[in-house]
Design an enzyme around this catalytic site. Structure first.
Site, PDB file in Angstrom:
ATOM      1  N   LYS A 182       0.856  -1.191   0.000  1.00 40.50           N
ATOM      2  CA  LYS A 182       0.000   0.000   0.000  1.00 40.50           C
ATOM      3  C   LYS A 182       0.887   1.234   0.000  1.00 40.50           C
ATOM      4  CE  LYS A 182      -4.239   1.237  -0.302  1.00 40.50           C
ATOM      5  NZ  LYS A 182      -5.027   0.801  -1.458  1.00 40.50           N
ATOM      6  N   SER A 234      -8.226  -0.389  -5.322  1.00 37.96           N
ATOM      7  CA  SER A 234      -8.518  -0.007  -3.946  1.00 37.96           C
ATOM      8  C   SER A 234     -10.017   0.273  -3.807  1.00 37.96           C
ATOM      9  CB  SER A 234      -7.662   1.188  -3.529  1.00 37.96           C
ATOM     10  OG  SER A 234      -7.500   1.200  -2.125  1.00 37.96           O
TER      11      SER A 234
END
Length: 589
Positions: free
Chosen positions: A190, A388
Protein backbone atom coordinates in the site's frame (compact mmCIF):
# COMPACT_ATOMS: atom_id res chain seq x y z
CA UNK A 1 -26.11 68.14 -6.28
CA UNK A 2 -29.42 66.36 -5.81
CA UNK A 3 -29.81 66.09 -9.59
CA UNK A 4 -26.25 64.79 -9.91
CA UNK A 5 -26.92 61.86 -7.55
CA UNK A 6 -30.25 61.24 -9.26
CA UNK A 7 -28.58 60.94 -12.67
CA UNK A 8 -25.75 58.78 -11.31
CA UNK A 9 -28.24 56.44 -9.64
CA UNK A 10 -30.30 56.30 -12.84
CA UNK A 11 -27.17 55.46 -14.84
CA UNK A 12 -26.23 52.66 -12.42
CA UNK A 13 -29.74 51.23 -12.52
CA UNK A 14 -29.69 51.45 -16.33
CA UNK A 15 -26.37 49.61 -16.52
CA UNK A 16 -27.67 46.87 -14.20
CA UNK A 17 -30.88 46.47 -16.22
CA UNK A 18 -28.89 46.41 -19.48
CA UNK A 19 -26.60 43.75 -18.02
CA UNK A 20 -29.58 41.62 -17.01
CA UNK A 21 -31.14 41.98 -20.46
CA UNK A 22 -27.86 41.02 -22.17
CA UNK A 23 -27.48 38.05 -19.84
CA UNK A 24 -31.01 36.84 -20.59
CA UNK A 25 -30.52 37.33 -24.33
CA UNK A 26 -27.17 35.52 -24.17
CA UNK A 27 -28.74 32.63 -22.27
CA UNK A 28 -31.61 32.46 -24.79
CA UNK A 29 -29.11 32.50 -27.65
CA UNK A 30 -27.09 29.75 -26.00
CA UNK A 31 -30.23 27.66 -25.45
CA UNK A 32 -31.04 28.12 -29.14
CA UNK A 33 -27.55 27.02 -30.11
CA UNK A 34 -27.82 23.93 -27.93
CA UNK A 35 -31.34 23.11 -29.14
CA UNK A 36 -30.33 23.42 -32.80
CA UNK A 37 -27.22 21.35 -32.18
CA UNK A 38 -29.27 18.60 -30.53
CA UNK A 39 -31.64 18.15 -33.44
CA UNK A 40 -31.49 14.73 -35.06
CA UNK A 41 -28.82 14.74 -37.76
CA UNK A 42 -28.70 12.90 -41.05
CA UNK A 43 -25.35 11.68 -42.35
CA UNK A 44 -24.68 12.80 -45.91
CA UNK A 45 -23.68 10.30 -48.56
CA UNK A 46 -19.97 9.54 -48.91
CA UNK A 47 -19.10 10.92 -45.47
CA UNK A 48 -15.99 10.52 -43.35
CA UNK A 49 -16.01 10.29 -39.55
CA UNK A 50 -13.26 12.63 -38.35
CA UNK A 51 -11.78 11.74 -34.96
CA UNK A 52 -9.65 14.55 -33.56
CA UNK A 53 -7.32 12.89 -31.06
CA UNK A 54 -6.35 15.87 -28.93
CA UNK A 55 -7.01 16.97 -25.36
CA UNK A 56 -7.79 14.35 -22.74
CA UNK A 57 -10.16 11.39 -22.64
CA UNK A 58 -12.60 10.79 -19.81
CA UNK A 59 -15.38 8.24 -19.53
CA UNK A 60 -17.93 10.85 -20.64
CA UNK A 61 -17.38 14.19 -22.35
CA UNK A 62 -19.74 15.83 -19.89
CA UNK A 63 -21.48 17.81 -22.64
CA UNK A 64 -19.84 20.91 -21.19
CA UNK A 65 -21.69 23.42 -23.33
CA UNK A 66 -20.46 26.39 -21.32
CA UNK A 67 -16.81 25.48 -21.76
CA UNK A 68 -17.34 25.18 -25.50
CA UNK A 69 -19.19 28.50 -25.55
CA UNK A 70 -16.48 30.28 -23.54
CA UNK A 71 -13.66 28.70 -25.53
CA UNK A 72 -12.33 25.56 -23.89
CA UNK A 73 -8.60 25.58 -23.24
CA UNK A 74 -8.23 21.85 -23.63
CA UNK A 75 -10.93 19.64 -25.08
CA UNK A 76 -12.28 16.59 -23.33
CA UNK A 77 -13.01 13.54 -25.46
CA UNK A 78 -15.63 11.19 -24.02
CA UNK A 79 -14.95 7.45 -24.23
CA UNK A 80 -18.70 6.74 -24.24
CA UNK A 81 -19.33 9.18 -27.08
CA UNK A 82 -16.32 7.94 -29.05
CA UNK A 83 -17.32 4.27 -28.87
CA UNK A 84 -20.90 5.13 -29.76
CA UNK A 85 -19.75 7.17 -32.78
CA UNK A 86 -17.55 4.35 -34.08
CA UNK A 87 -20.39 1.82 -33.72
CA UNK A 88 -22.85 4.10 -35.54
CA UNK A 89 -20.30 4.79 -38.28
CA UNK A 90 -19.79 1.07 -38.80
CA UNK A 91 -23.54 0.50 -39.25
CA UNK A 92 -24.21 3.62 -41.36
CA UNK A 93 -23.87 2.98 -45.10
CA UNK A 94 -23.24 6.67 -45.76
CA UNK A 95 -20.03 6.65 -43.70
CA UNK A 96 -17.24 5.30 -45.90
CA UNK A 97 -14.31 5.53 -43.55
CA UNK A 98 -12.65 7.10 -40.49
CA UNK A 99 -9.96 9.76 -40.51
CA UNK A 100 -7.81 9.90 -37.36
CA UNK A 101 -6.16 13.28 -36.73
CA UNK A 102 -3.33 12.75 -34.24
CA UNK A 103 -2.58 15.49 -31.73
CA UNK A 104 -1.55 16.05 -28.11
CA UNK A 105 -3.72 13.39 -26.51
CA UNK A 106 -3.72 11.97 -23.00
CA UNK A 107 -5.62 8.97 -21.68
CA UNK A 108 -5.08 5.81 -19.68
CA UNK A 109 -4.04 2.83 -21.76
CA UNK A 110 -7.17 0.81 -20.97
CA UNK A 111 -9.41 3.49 -22.48
CA UNK A 112 -7.17 3.69 -25.55
CA UNK A 113 -7.27 -0.09 -25.81
CA UNK A 114 -11.08 0.08 -25.75
CA UNK A 115 -11.11 2.62 -28.59
CA UNK A 116 -8.51 0.68 -30.55
CA UNK A 117 -10.55 -2.51 -30.33
CA UNK A 118 -13.62 -0.58 -31.52
CA UNK A 119 -11.62 0.64 -34.52
CA UNK A 120 -10.53 -2.93 -35.28
CA UNK A 121 -14.18 -3.97 -35.15
CA UNK A 122 -15.06 -1.09 -37.50
CA UNK A 123 -12.60 -2.46 -40.07
CA UNK A 124 -14.55 -5.73 -40.16
CA UNK A 125 -17.23 -3.82 -42.07
CA UNK A 126 -14.79 -3.49 -44.98
CA UNK A 127 -14.52 0.27 -44.55
CA UNK A 128 -11.16 2.04 -44.37
CA UNK A 129 -9.31 3.93 -41.64
CA UNK A 130 -6.50 6.40 -42.32
CA UNK A 131 -4.42 8.41 -39.85
CA UNK A 132 -2.37 11.58 -40.11
CA UNK A 133 -0.30 13.54 -37.65
CA UNK A 134 2.23 16.34 -37.54
CA UNK A 135 3.50 14.55 -34.43
CA UNK A 136 2.33 11.31 -32.83
CA UNK A 137 2.51 10.87 -29.09
CA UNK A 138 3.09 7.29 -28.00
CA UNK A 139 -0.58 6.96 -27.08
CA UNK A 140 -1.89 8.36 -30.35
CA UNK A 141 0.49 6.18 -32.34
CA UNK A 142 -0.78 3.14 -30.41
CA UNK A 143 -4.31 4.10 -31.49
CA UNK A 144 -3.47 5.18 -35.03
CA UNK A 145 -1.34 2.13 -35.84
CA UNK A 146 -4.63 0.31 -36.39
CA UNK A 147 -5.21 2.37 -39.56
CA UNK A 148 -4.85 1.00 -43.09
CA UNK A 149 -2.55 3.93 -43.84
CA UNK A 150 -0.54 5.95 -41.32
CA UNK A 151 0.78 9.24 -42.70
CA UNK A 152 3.24 11.66 -41.12
CA UNK A 153 4.21 15.24 -41.88
CA UNK A 154 7.60 15.34 -43.66
CA UNK A 155 8.98 17.26 -40.67
CA UNK A 156 7.04 15.29 -38.06
CA UNK A 157 8.03 12.71 -35.48
CA UNK A 158 6.72 9.73 -33.53
CA UNK A 159 7.33 9.58 -29.80
CA UNK A 160 8.18 5.93 -29.16
CA UNK A 161 10.14 5.45 -25.96
CA UNK A 162 8.47 2.84 -23.72
CA UNK A 163 6.67 3.38 -20.41
CA UNK A 164 8.13 4.76 -17.20
CA UNK A 165 6.69 5.63 -13.81
CA UNK A 166 8.25 8.50 -11.91
CA UNK A 167 6.56 8.89 -8.51
CA UNK A 168 6.90 12.22 -6.74
CA UNK A 169 7.82 12.57 -3.05
CA UNK A 170 6.83 15.67 -1.10
CA UNK A 171 8.08 14.87 2.41
CA UNK A 172 10.95 17.38 2.32
CA UNK A 173 8.79 20.05 0.71
CA UNK A 174 6.21 19.76 3.51
CA UNK A 175 8.98 19.78 6.11
CA UNK A 176 10.09 23.21 4.88
CA UNK A 177 6.80 24.66 6.09
CA UNK A 178 6.65 22.58 9.26
CA UNK A 179 4.17 19.89 8.20
CA UNK A 180 4.63 16.16 8.69
CA UNK A 181 2.17 13.46 7.65
CA UNK A 182 1.21 10.86 10.25
CA UNK A 183 0.49 7.59 8.45
CA UNK A 184 -1.44 4.54 9.59
CA UNK A 185 -1.81 1.77 7.01
CA UNK A 186 -2.26 -1.93 6.32
CA UNK A 187 -0.39 -3.76 3.55
CA UNK A 188 3.25 -3.73 2.53
CA UNK A 189 2.26 -2.88 -1.07
CA UNK A 190 0.00 0.00 0.00
CA UNK A 191 2.37 2.60 -1.33
CA UNK A 192 0.02 5.59 -1.62
CA UNK A 193 1.47 7.05 1.57
CA UNK A 194 5.11 6.90 0.44
CA UNK A 195 4.94 10.28 -1.28
CA UNK A 196 4.44 11.86 2.16
CA UNK A 197 6.86 9.79 4.25
CA UNK A 198 9.73 8.66 2.01
CA UNK A 199 12.12 10.06 -0.55
CA UNK A 200 12.25 6.95 -2.74
CA UNK A 201 10.14 3.89 -3.63
CA UNK A 202 10.03 0.95 -1.26
CA UNK A 203 11.22 -2.42 -2.60
CA UNK A 204 7.61 -3.72 -2.58
CA UNK A 205 6.33 -0.72 -4.49
CA UNK A 206 9.18 -0.91 -7.00
CA UNK A 207 8.38 -4.58 -7.58
CA UNK A 208 4.67 -4.03 -8.28
CA UNK A 209 5.27 -0.89 -10.32
CA UNK A 210 7.75 -2.70 -12.57
CA UNK A 211 5.24 -5.52 -13.01
CA UNK A 212 2.37 -3.34 -14.11
CA UNK A 213 4.30 -1.02 -16.43
CA UNK A 214 5.81 -4.13 -18.05
CA UNK A 215 2.25 -5.43 -18.51
CA UNK A 216 1.05 -2.18 -20.06
CA UNK A 217 3.99 -1.99 -22.47
CA UNK A 218 3.68 -5.64 -23.45
CA UNK A 219 0.10 -5.03 -24.59
CA UNK A 220 0.99 -1.83 -26.45
CA UNK A 221 3.90 -3.38 -28.33
CA UNK A 222 1.96 -6.55 -29.20
CA UNK A 223 -0.92 -4.49 -30.67
CA UNK A 224 1.37 -2.26 -32.74
CA UNK A 225 3.35 -5.30 -33.88
CA UNK A 226 0.20 -7.03 -35.14
CA UNK A 227 -1.01 -3.95 -37.03
CA UNK A 228 2.28 -2.74 -38.51
CA UNK A 229 3.82 -6.19 -39.10
CA UNK A 230 6.94 -5.24 -37.16
CA UNK A 231 8.34 -7.71 -34.64
CA UNK A 232 8.09 -7.04 -30.91
CA UNK A 233 11.89 -7.19 -30.56
CA UNK A 234 12.30 -4.62 -33.33
CA UNK A 235 9.75 -2.24 -31.75
CA UNK A 236 11.59 -2.50 -28.44
CA UNK A 237 14.86 -1.73 -30.20
CA UNK A 238 13.22 1.36 -31.74
CA UNK A 239 12.14 2.48 -28.27
CA UNK A 240 15.60 1.94 -26.81
CA UNK A 241 17.25 4.16 -29.39
CA UNK A 242 14.55 6.90 -29.33
CA UNK A 243 13.71 6.78 -33.03
CA UNK A 244 11.70 10.01 -32.66
CA UNK A 245 14.96 11.89 -33.21
CA UNK A 246 15.91 10.08 -36.42
CA UNK A 247 13.70 12.09 -38.77
CA UNK A 248 10.56 11.37 -40.77
CA UNK A 249 12.34 9.65 -43.68
CA UNK A 250 13.92 7.18 -41.27
CA UNK A 251 10.55 6.48 -39.64
CA UNK A 252 9.15 5.59 -43.05
CA UNK A 253 12.06 3.23 -43.77
CA UNK A 254 11.46 1.60 -40.39
CA UNK A 255 7.84 0.94 -41.51
CA UNK A 256 6.36 2.94 -38.66
CA UNK A 257 4.50 5.07 -41.23
CA UNK A 258 3.32 4.51 -44.80
CA UNK A 259 3.97 7.92 -46.27
CA UNK A 260 5.10 11.50 -45.67
CA UNK A 261 2.48 14.07 -46.58
CA UNK A 262 1.61 17.67 -45.87
CA UNK A 263 -1.87 18.43 -44.62
CA UNK A 264 -3.24 19.50 -48.01
CA UNK A 265 -1.89 16.33 -49.60
CA UNK A 266 -3.78 14.22 -47.07
CA UNK A 267 -7.06 15.73 -48.26
CA UNK A 268 -6.23 14.65 -51.81
CA UNK A 269 -5.60 11.07 -50.64
CA UNK A 270 -8.90 10.96 -48.74
CA UNK A 271 -10.72 12.22 -51.85
CA UNK A 272 -9.19 9.33 -53.81
CA UNK A 273 -10.56 6.89 -51.24
CA UNK A 274 -13.98 8.52 -51.54
CA UNK A 275 -13.66 8.52 -55.32
CA UNK A 276 -14.58 12.18 -55.65
CA UNK A 277 -13.08 14.91 -57.81
CA UNK A 278 -10.34 17.12 -56.41
CA UNK A 279 -12.55 20.22 -56.61
CA UNK A 280 -15.27 18.59 -54.48
CA UNK A 281 -15.35 19.09 -50.71
CA UNK A 282 -15.20 16.19 -48.25
CA UNK A 283 -18.39 15.51 -46.30
CA UNK A 284 -17.16 15.34 -42.70
CA UNK A 285 -18.97 14.27 -39.55
CA UNK A 286 -17.54 14.55 -36.02
CA UNK A 287 -17.92 12.45 -32.91
CA UNK A 288 -20.18 15.18 -31.51
CA UNK A 289 -22.37 15.09 -34.62
CA UNK A 290 -22.74 11.32 -34.37
CA UNK A 291 -24.41 11.70 -30.95
CA UNK A 292 -27.43 13.18 -32.73
CA UNK A 293 -27.62 10.49 -35.38
CA UNK A 294 -30.68 8.42 -34.55
CA UNK A 295 -30.02 4.94 -33.22
CA UNK A 296 -32.36 2.00 -32.76
CA UNK A 297 -33.83 1.55 -29.30
CA UNK A 298 -35.39 -1.86 -29.89
CA UNK A 299 -35.66 -4.46 -27.18
CA UNK A 300 -34.89 -4.15 -23.48
CA UNK A 301 -32.86 -1.43 -21.81
CA UNK A 302 -29.39 -2.12 -20.36
CA UNK A 303 -28.15 0.77 -18.25
CA UNK A 304 -24.47 1.72 -18.37
CA UNK A 305 -23.63 3.72 -15.26
CA UNK A 306 -20.33 5.65 -15.40
CA UNK A 307 -18.52 5.89 -12.05
CA UNK A 308 -15.17 7.56 -12.55
CA UNK A 309 -12.74 9.72 -10.60
CA UNK A 310 -11.91 9.84 -6.91
CA UNK A 311 -14.45 8.32 -4.51
CA UNK A 312 -15.45 11.05 -2.06
CA UNK A 313 -17.91 11.61 0.78
CA UNK A 314 -18.71 15.15 -0.35
CA UNK A 315 -17.98 16.92 -3.66
CA UNK A 316 -15.18 19.47 -3.73
CA UNK A 317 -16.46 22.97 -4.39
CA UNK A 318 -15.13 26.27 -5.63
CA UNK A 319 -12.83 27.24 -8.47
CA UNK A 320 -10.34 24.47 -7.77
CA UNK A 321 -12.74 21.56 -7.76
CA UNK A 322 -10.33 18.77 -6.95
CA UNK A 323 -8.90 18.16 -10.38
CA UNK A 324 -11.65 16.35 -12.23
CA UNK A 325 -14.73 14.18 -12.06
CA UNK A 326 -15.62 12.57 -8.76
CA UNK A 327 -17.68 9.61 -7.52
CA UNK A 328 -19.80 11.33 -4.86
CA UNK A 329 -21.40 8.85 -2.45
CA UNK A 330 -24.83 10.41 -2.03
CA UNK A 331 -25.23 11.06 -5.74
CA UNK A 332 -24.13 7.58 -6.84
CA UNK A 333 -26.19 5.71 -4.23
CA UNK A 334 -29.26 7.74 -5.17
CA UNK A 335 -28.70 7.01 -8.87
CA UNK A 336 -28.19 3.28 -8.29
CA UNK A 337 -31.34 3.11 -6.18
CA UNK A 338 -33.28 4.75 -9.02
CA UNK A 339 -31.91 2.17 -11.48
CA UNK A 340 -32.93 -0.61 -9.10
CA UNK A 341 -36.49 0.76 -8.98
CA UNK A 342 -36.73 1.32 -12.74
CA UNK A 343 -38.56 -1.70 -14.17
CA UNK A 344 -37.54 -0.71 -17.71
CA UNK A 345 -33.88 -1.32 -16.85
CA UNK A 346 -33.22 -5.07 -17.05
CA UNK A 347 -29.54 -5.05 -16.08
CA UNK A 348 -26.83 -2.57 -15.12
CA UNK A 349 -23.25 -2.30 -16.32
CA UNK A 350 -21.23 -0.36 -13.75
CA UNK A 351 -18.35 1.25 -15.64
CA UNK A 352 -15.63 1.88 -13.03
CA UNK A 353 -12.55 4.00 -13.69
CA UNK A 354 -11.28 5.04 -10.29
CA UNK A 355 -8.08 4.85 -8.23
CA UNK A 356 -10.25 4.76 -5.10
CA UNK A 357 -10.70 7.27 -2.31
CA UNK A 358 -12.72 7.38 0.89
CA UNK A 359 -13.10 3.94 2.50
CA UNK A 360 -16.39 5.02 4.11
CA UNK A 361 -17.80 6.19 0.78
CA UNK A 362 -16.66 2.97 -0.91
CA UNK A 363 -18.55 0.91 1.66
CA UNK A 364 -21.75 2.90 1.09
CA UNK A 365 -21.56 2.38 -2.69
CA UNK A 366 -20.75 -1.32 -2.21
CA UNK A 367 -23.92 -1.63 -0.11
CA UNK A 368 -26.01 0.05 -2.81
CA UNK A 369 -24.58 -2.28 -5.45
CA UNK A 370 -25.69 -5.20 -3.27
CA UNK A 371 -29.24 -3.84 -3.14
CA UNK A 372 -29.19 -3.30 -6.91
CA UNK A 373 -27.86 -6.81 -7.52
CA UNK A 374 -30.77 -8.26 -5.52
CA UNK A 375 -33.15 -6.90 -8.17
CA UNK A 376 -31.23 -7.25 -11.44
CA UNK A 377 -27.83 -8.37 -12.76
CA UNK A 378 -24.85 -6.07 -12.23
CA UNK A 379 -21.75 -6.42 -14.40
CA UNK A 380 -18.65 -4.30 -13.81
CA UNK A 381 -16.62 -3.01 -16.76
CA UNK A 382 -13.24 -1.75 -15.57
CA UNK A 383 -11.51 1.16 -17.28
CA UNK A 384 -7.99 2.39 -16.71
CA UNK A 385 -8.20 2.06 -12.93
CA UNK A 386 -10.47 0.04 -10.67
CA UNK A 387 -8.15 -0.20 -7.71
CA UNK A 388 -8.52 -0.01 -3.95
CA UNK A 389 -11.84 1.81 -3.43
CA UNK A 390 -12.47 1.30 -7.14
CA UNK A 391 -12.17 -2.45 -6.59
CA UNK A 392 -14.17 -2.23 -3.34
CA UNK A 393 -17.25 -0.93 -5.17
CA UNK A 394 -16.76 -3.52 -7.93
CA UNK A 395 -16.20 -6.62 -5.83
CA UNK A 396 -19.85 -7.51 -5.21
CA UNK A 397 -20.96 -7.51 -8.85
CA UNK A 398 -22.30 -10.65 -10.53
CA UNK A 399 -19.45 -10.51 -13.05
CA UNK A 400 -16.32 -8.41 -13.54
CA UNK A 401 -14.67 -7.66 -16.90
CA UNK A 402 -11.37 -5.74 -17.14
CA UNK A 403 -9.13 -4.64 -19.96
CA UNK A 404 -5.70 -6.34 -19.99
CA UNK A 405 -4.17 -2.91 -19.22
CA UNK A 406 -6.55 -2.05 -16.34
CA UNK A 407 -4.82 -1.41 -13.02
CA UNK A 408 -6.85 -3.10 -10.29
CA UNK A 409 -6.59 -4.80 -6.92
CA UNK A 410 -4.77 -2.69 -4.32
CA UNK A 411 -6.89 -4.20 -1.54
CA UNK A 412 -5.79 -2.19 1.48
CA UNK A 413 -6.57 0.86 3.60
CA UNK A 414 -4.55 3.71 5.05
CA UNK A 415 -4.95 6.94 6.95
CA UNK A 416 -2.96 10.14 6.41
CA UNK A 417 -3.37 12.93 8.94
CA UNK A 418 -1.28 16.13 8.75
CA UNK A 419 0.76 17.10 11.81
CA UNK A 420 0.98 20.92 11.70
CA UNK A 421 2.37 21.35 15.21
CA UNK A 422 5.83 22.42 14.02
CA UNK A 423 4.30 24.92 11.61
CA UNK A 424 2.25 26.44 14.40
CA UNK A 425 4.71 26.34 17.29
CA UNK A 426 8.10 26.81 15.60
CA UNK A 427 7.38 28.54 12.30
CA UNK A 428 4.51 30.76 13.45
CA UNK A 429 5.49 31.02 17.11
CA UNK A 430 2.10 30.02 18.55
CA UNK A 431 1.88 28.67 22.12
CA UNK A 432 -0.65 26.14 23.42
CA UNK A 433 -1.75 24.96 26.86
CA UNK A 434 -4.13 22.18 27.79
CA UNK A 435 -6.88 21.38 30.28
CA UNK A 436 -8.87 18.14 29.96
CA UNK A 437 -11.30 15.86 31.76
CA UNK A 438 -10.10 12.52 30.39
CA UNK A 439 -6.82 11.05 29.21
CA UNK A 440 -7.70 11.28 25.50
CA UNK A 441 -10.01 14.28 25.60
CA UNK A 442 -7.54 16.26 23.47
CA UNK A 443 -7.39 13.58 20.76
CA UNK A 444 -6.74 15.25 17.40
CA UNK A 445 -5.18 18.38 18.89
CA UNK A 446 -3.41 20.54 16.33
CA UNK A 447 -0.75 21.56 18.85
CA UNK A 448 1.06 18.20 18.90
CA UNK A 449 1.38 14.95 16.94
CA UNK A 450 -0.49 11.81 17.97
CA UNK A 451 1.10 9.92 20.85
CA UNK A 452 1.68 6.15 20.88
CA UNK A 453 -1.65 5.35 22.54
CA UNK A 454 -3.60 7.45 20.06
CA UNK A 455 -1.76 5.92 17.12
CA UNK A 456 -2.66 2.49 18.54
CA UNK A 457 -6.36 3.36 18.48
CA UNK A 458 -6.04 4.64 14.93
CA UNK A 459 -4.21 1.48 13.81
CA UNK A 460 -7.00 -0.67 15.27
CA UNK A 461 -9.53 1.44 13.38
CA UNK A 462 -7.63 1.02 10.11
CA UNK A 463 -7.26 -2.73 10.74
CA UNK A 464 -11.03 -3.10 11.16
CA UNK A 465 -11.57 -1.27 7.89
CA UNK A 466 -9.09 -3.58 6.16
CA UNK A 467 -10.78 -6.67 7.58
CA UNK A 468 -14.14 -5.43 6.29
CA UNK A 469 -12.63 -4.73 2.84
CA UNK A 470 -11.20 -8.26 2.68
CA UNK A 471 -14.55 -9.77 3.71
CA UNK A 472 -16.40 -7.80 1.02
CA UNK A 473 -13.97 -9.14 -1.59
CA UNK A 474 -14.12 -12.68 -0.21
CA UNK A 475 -17.93 -12.74 -0.25
CA UNK A 476 -18.17 -11.18 -3.70
CA UNK A 477 -15.53 -13.34 -5.34
CA UNK A 478 -16.49 -16.58 -3.54
CA UNK A 479 -13.09 -16.85 -1.88
CA UNK A 480 -11.93 -17.34 1.68
CA UNK A 481 -10.51 -14.39 3.62
CA UNK A 482 -7.14 -16.16 3.68
CA UNK A 483 -7.20 -16.46 -0.10
CA UNK A 484 -7.92 -12.75 -0.36
CA UNK A 485 -5.15 -11.90 2.10
CA UNK A 486 -2.64 -13.76 -0.06
CA UNK A 487 -3.31 -11.31 -2.94
CA UNK A 488 -4.18 -8.24 -0.88
CA UNK A 489 -1.74 -6.15 1.19
CA UNK A 490 -2.38 -3.27 -1.21
CA UNK A 491 -0.89 -5.13 -4.21
CA UNK A 492 -1.72 -3.59 -7.61
CA UNK A 493 -2.26 -5.88 -10.62
CA UNK A 494 -2.92 -5.44 -14.32
CA UNK A 495 -6.19 -6.87 -15.64
CA UNK A 496 -4.23 -9.76 -17.16
CA UNK A 497 -2.71 -10.72 -13.82
CA UNK A 498 -5.98 -10.08 -11.95
CA UNK A 499 -7.69 -12.69 -14.15
CA UNK A 500 -5.15 -15.32 -13.07
CA UNK A 501 -5.90 -14.75 -9.37
CA UNK A 502 -9.68 -14.54 -9.84
CA UNK A 503 -10.10 -10.85 -9.02
CA UNK A 504 -11.82 -10.49 -12.41
CA UNK A 505 -13.80 -12.98 -14.49
CA UNK A 506 -12.87 -12.07 -18.05
CA UNK A 507 -10.82 -9.69 -20.19
CA UNK A 508 -12.56 -7.31 -22.53
CA UNK A 509 -14.23 -3.96 -22.92
CA UNK A 510 -17.55 -2.29 -22.42
CA UNK A 511 -19.31 -4.09 -25.29
CA UNK A 512 -18.45 -7.46 -23.78
CA UNK A 513 -19.76 -6.29 -20.39
CA UNK A 514 -23.05 -5.16 -21.96
CA UNK A 515 -23.43 -8.51 -23.75
CA UNK A 516 -22.78 -10.36 -20.47
CA UNK A 517 -25.34 -8.22 -18.63
CA UNK A 518 -27.94 -9.01 -21.31
CA UNK A 519 -27.12 -12.71 -21.02
CA UNK A 520 -27.54 -12.66 -17.24
CA UNK A 521 -30.82 -10.77 -17.63
CA UNK A 522 -31.92 -13.33 -20.24
CA UNK A 523 -32.73 -10.77 -22.93
CA UNK A 524 -31.89 -11.32 -26.59
CA UNK A 525 -32.63 -7.90 -28.05
CA UNK A 526 -31.43 -4.84 -26.17
CA UNK A 527 -30.11 -1.30 -26.33
CA UNK A 528 -27.99 0.72 -23.92
CA UNK A 529 -28.66 3.98 -22.10
CA UNK A 530 -25.91 5.99 -20.39
CA UNK A 531 -26.22 7.19 -16.80
CA UNK A 532 -25.99 9.52 -14.96
CA UNK A 533 -27.73 11.84 -17.38
CA UNK A 534 -25.83 14.92 -18.49
CA UNK A 535 -26.40 18.18 -16.56
CA UNK A 536 -28.94 20.63 -17.88
CA UNK A 537 -27.91 23.98 -19.35
CA UNK A 538 -29.06 25.71 -16.15
CA UNK A 539 -26.92 23.38 -14.02
CA UNK A 540 -23.94 24.09 -16.26
CA UNK A 541 -24.53 27.83 -15.89
CA UNK A 542 -24.63 27.49 -12.10
CA UNK A 543 -21.53 25.34 -12.16
CA UNK A 544 -19.65 27.96 -14.13
CA UNK A 545 -20.76 30.64 -11.67
CA UNK A 546 -19.04 28.65 -8.92
CA UNK A 547 -15.81 28.17 -10.88
CA UNK A 548 -16.43 24.84 -12.49
CA UNK A 549 -14.73 22.83 -15.16
CA UNK A 550 -13.75 25.71 -17.43
CA UNK A 551 -11.55 27.41 -14.82
CA UNK A 552 -10.15 24.07 -13.75
CA UNK A 553 -9.30 23.42 -17.40
CA UNK A 554 -7.46 26.73 -17.60
CA UNK A 555 -5.45 25.82 -14.50
CA UNK A 556 -4.65 22.39 -15.95
CA UNK A 557 -3.23 23.96 -19.11
CA UNK A 558 -1.28 26.62 -17.19
CA UNK A 559 0.38 24.21 -14.75
CA UNK A 560 0.93 21.37 -17.23
CA UNK A 561 2.70 18.40 -15.64
CA UNK A 562 2.68 20.16 -12.25
CA UNK A 563 -1.14 20.32 -12.17
CA UNK A 564 -1.75 16.87 -10.68
CA UNK A 565 0.80 17.05 -7.83
CA UNK A 566 -0.45 20.57 -7.05
CA UNK A 567 -4.01 19.31 -6.75
CA UNK A 568 -2.92 16.29 -4.69
CA UNK A 569 -1.21 18.51 -2.13
CA UNK A 570 -4.30 20.69 -1.97
CA UNK A 571 -6.58 17.68 -1.51
CA UNK A 572 -4.44 16.08 1.21
CA UNK A 573 -5.84 18.35 3.90
CA UNK A 574 -9.45 17.87 2.75
CA UNK A 575 -9.70 14.13 2.11
CA UNK A 576 -11.41 11.63 4.37
CA UNK A 577 -8.86 10.45 6.97
CA UNK A 578 -9.31 6.77 6.03
CA UNK A 579 -8.54 6.00 2.39
CA UNK A 580 -8.78 2.99 0.09
CA UNK A 581 -6.71 4.41 -2.74
CA UNK A 582 -4.12 3.57 -5.37
CA UNK A 583 -0.74 5.34 -5.18
CA UNK A 584 -1.73 8.96 -5.60
CA UNK A 585 0.23 9.97 -8.64
CA UNK A 586 1.64 7.10 -10.69
CA UNK A 587 3.06 9.56 -13.22
CA UNK A 588 3.12 6.94 -15.98
CA UNK A 589 4.45 8.36 -19.22
Amino acid sequence: MKDFFKYVLATIVGIVILGLILTILGAMSLVGMVASGEATKNVGNNSVLVMNLSGSMEEQSGDDTMSKFLGSAAGTVGLHETLQAIRKAKDNDNVKGIYLEAGAFSSDYASMQEVRNALLDFKKSGKWIVAYGDTYTQGTYYLCSVADKVWLNPNGEIDWHGIASEPMFVKDLLAKVGIKMQVIKVGKYKSATEMYTEDRMSDANREQTQAYIDGLWRNVVKAVSDSRKISVDTLNAYADRLVMFEGAEALKKLKLVDGLLYHDQVKAEVKKLLEIDEDKSISQISIGDMQFVKQKNDGEKIAVYYAYGDIVDQPAEGILMGGGHQIVTKEVTKDLQALADDDKVKAVVLRVNSPGGSAYASEQIWHQVELLKAKKPVVVSMGGYAASGGYYISSGANYIIAEPTTLTGSIGIFGVIPDRSELMTKKLGLKFDEVKTNRNAAFGSSSRPFNAEELGYLQSYINRGYQLFRKRVADGRKMTVDQVEAIAQGHVFTGEDALKIKLVDELGGLDKAVAKAAQLAKVDEYYTAAYPTQPSLFEQLMNQANGGNYLDEQLRVTLGEYYKPFMLMREASQMSPVQARLPYYLNIR
